[in-house]
Design a protein around this motif. Structure first.
Motif, PDB file in Angstrom:
ATOM      1  N   ARG A 255      34.289  23.440  91.469  1.00 59.50           N
ATOM      2  CA  ARG A 255      35.694  23.200  90.583  1.00 59.50           C
ATOM      3  C   ARG A 255      36.746  22.827  91.337  1.00 59.50           C
ATOM      4  O   ARG A 255      36.970  22.817  92.214  1.00 59.50           O
TER       5      ARG A 255
ATOM      6  N   VAL B  14      41.606  25.096  87.581  1.00 55.55           N
ATOM      7  CA  VAL B  14      40.384  26.793  87.093  1.00 55.55           C
ATOM      8  C   VAL B  14      42.251  27.218  87.313  1.00 55.55           C
ATOM      9  O   VAL B  14      41.784  28.911  86.468  1.00 55.55           O
TER      10      VAL B  14
ATOM     11  N   SER C 293      35.112  30.159  83.282  1.00 57.78           N
ATOM     12  CA  SER C 293      35.661  28.853  84.341  1.00 57.78           C
ATOM     13  C   SER C 293      36.746  28.892  85.523  1.00 57.78           C
ATOM     14  O   SER C 293      36.996  28.291  86.431  1.00 57.78           O
TER      15      SER C 293
END
Length: 268
Positions: free
Chosen positions: A181, A186, A201
């Protein structure tokens, strides 16, 4: 073997004094310079005087004077000051250990560019324990990649000027990278009002500032029916000083390049 000649930036500050003492006590190092801002009331005084360990090194705001005998500079100041020191050190072949936090992307790019001219260890936290914790977080993230919410809580003293801490951000980066990620996408750095359900997430951050807390960091992996917490708590800045000296020793045989504490500690 000759002593390693090390200078300290921000020599009259809390961390600066700790570094001066650690260098003075190290059997293989010599305090070779001490820098501080032009407005510092400590200018012209012995860098070790307040510690009861006179060093013969006077605190100066002049880079040429303060760094004339130094092969290394340890810098835990602020981004604007560090970048000025960086330019001088790169031009004069002085190696750097940078523990300053709060750099923007342009500042990080400047450090990377300077590393083409001199050797630099740059890390948001020089503590050996913190960097081992980062490795543990990498391992944990692989196992808790599904079904666990990730939150990072950090606490520091009332005088800290950036938030979240550089260490907390590094923890988030390590976890995000492990999970594939982008922390910029995020990371959740503030919650207020009706925020809706948590995005599974996301990686959340919470910041506490107060008193004389040296530095506490906890990462929560919260699942259904269990919660795993990985924490590191600093009770003294001496751990940052000792880690910095290990970084200096690591750089001895390096001429150029950008390194971090994973490199210093062999955690790659």
């Amino acid at each position: 073997m000759s002593e390693i000649k090390v200078a300290v930036a921000g020599a009259s500050g809390r961390m600066g004094k700790m570094l001066v003492e650690a260098i003075t006590d190290a059997g293989d190092m010599q305090l070779a310079g001490a820098l501080d801002v032009a407005a510092s009331p400590a200018l012209g005084t012995d860098a070790g005087l307040s510690l009861g360990k006179p060093s013969g090194v006077l605190i100066s705001s002049d880079f040429a004077e303060g760094l004339k005998d130094a092969a290394f500079l340890i810098d835990f100041t602020r981004p604007e000051g560090t970048l000025q020191h960086l330019e001088y050190c790169a031009a004069h072949g002085i190696k750097m250990v940078i523990g300053t936090t709060g750099f923007d992307e342009a500042g990080k790019a400047a450090i990377a560019e300077a590393a083409k001219k001199t050797a630099i260890v740059f890390a948001p936290n020089m503590s050996v324990g913190v960097n081992v914790t980062l490795k543990l977080l990498e391992m944990a993230a692989k196992s808790f990649s599904h079904g666990y919410d990730i939150e990072i809580v950090e606490a520091h003293h009332r005088h800290k000027v950036d938030a979240p801490s550089g260490t907390a951000l590094k923890m988030g980066e390590v976890i995000a990278d492990t999970l594939g990620r982008d922390l910029n996408e995020v990371g959740v750095f503030a919650r207020e009002g009706v925020t809706g359900e948590r995005d599974p997430s996301s990686i959340g951050f919470a910041t506490i500032r107060g008193g004389d807390i040296v530095g506490d960091h906890t990462v929560l992996f919260a699942g259904i029916g269990e919660r795993v917490e990985i924490s590191h708590k600093s009770s003294s800045r001496v751990t940052y000083a000792h880690g910095s000296l290990r970084a200096v020793r690591f750089l001895q045989d390096k001429q150029t390049g950008l390194f971090d504490m994973y490199d210093v500690l062999g955690l790659r």
